[in-house]
Design an enzyme around this catalytic site. Structure first.
Site, mmCIF file in Angstrom:
data_model
loop_
_atom_site.group_PDB
_atom_site.id
_atom_site.type_symbol
_atom_site.label_atom_id
_atom_site.label_comp_id
_atom_site.label_asym_id
_atom_site.label_seq_id
_atom_site.Cartn_x
_atom_site.Cartn_y
_atom_site.Cartn_z
ATOM 1 C CE LYS A 74 -3.393 4.222 -2.254
ATOM 2 N NZ LYS A 74 -4.512 4.780 -3.088
ATOM 3 C CE1 TYR B 106 -4.111 2.078 0.697
ATOM 4 C CE2 TYR B 106 -2.678 3.082 2.063
ATOM 5 C CZ TYR B 106 -3.828 3.138 1.272
ATOM 6 O OH TYR B 106 -4.767 4.144 1.411
#
Length: 255
Positions: free
Chosen positions: A160, A156
């Protein structure tokens, strides 16, 4: 931008995406909402909410990690509404997994949706906006974890950070066509996904209290907070902002 321009919002069946779609409808956009087939009923209800506001809406089932799906979504929106003015590449997934336990399949799933999906949305929205010749707004979903790493959220976090780089590169390429490209970097927001970036089984009240303690405002963000920012970035008034990943986190992290 004039009213009744068209926006696409991916990952719109619930949470932040749903609130963004409703806000853009309030701002006068035709809104195409997207998610995966398992969420088609939620999308149908969202379209009803939007059309009740007096603006046009439809939903398009697509997996944003698949190029043909994204290409088809943009083509369908343009065929139906005649133009594309705003792309909000919001779809994303998370997973709280220790590094040594993460499988390559888990890594690939998160990276494909969160990073590849944003790339494809930028690509096909940018192509359409350049073809139209009157500029546009492209907006991606990064995160506070795209600015500061977090343990157990490896894929994650990486995805990002990738969105930030994609956004800067696309802003440079699309700028001569009067297309701005920006991303948002929310902190913890009170949605179902909040549990996905914390240890499994953590009671929701404990999650919320922990998030509040990190903020000097002693608050947790809401989808409305994010929709308010998207509304501005999508507007004519944001024309001098591009290549940015804008923090919105209640003061839990300062750029």
């Amino acid at each position: 931008m004039a009213s009744k321009n068209t926006a696409i919002v991916t990952g719109a069946a619930g949470g932040i995406g749903k609130e963004i779609a409703l806000r853009l409808a309030d701002d006068g956009f035709n809104v195409v909402v997207n998610d995966i087939s398992a969420k088609s009923e939620d999308l149908g209800r969202l379209v009803e909410e939007i059309t009740a506001k007096g603006t046009a809406s439809s939903y398009h089932i697509a997996d944003v990690s698949l190029e043909d799906d994204v290409r088809g979504m943009v083509e369908t929106a343009v065929n139906q509404y005649g133009r594309l003015d705003v792309m909000v590449a919001n779809a994303g997934v998370a997973g709280y997994i220790p590094l040594f336990e993460m499988t390559t399949d888990q890594w690939d799933r998160i990276m494909n949706i969160n990073a590849r999906g944003v790339f494809l949305c930028y690509k096909y929205a940018g192509l359409q906006m350049i073809k139209q010749g009157h500029g546009g707004r492209i907006i991606g979903a990064s995160s506070i974890l795209g600015k500061k790493g977090s343990p157990f959220n490896y894929a994650y976090t990486a995805s990002k950070f990738a969105v930030r780089g994609l956004t800067q590169a696309a802003a440079l390429e699309f700028g001569p066509h009067e297309i701005t490209v920006n991303a948002i970097a929310p902190g913890a927001i009170d949605t179902e996904m909040l549990a996905d970036i914390m240890p499994a089984g953590t009671p929701r009240g404990v999650l919320i209290d922990a998030v509040k303690r990190e903020s000097p405002l002693n608050v947790v963000g809401t989808p409305t907070d994010i929709a308010n920012l998207i509304s501005f970035i999508a507007s004519k008034e944001s024309q001098f902002i591009t290549g940015q990943t804008i923090s919105i986190n209640g003061g839990t992290y300062f750029d």
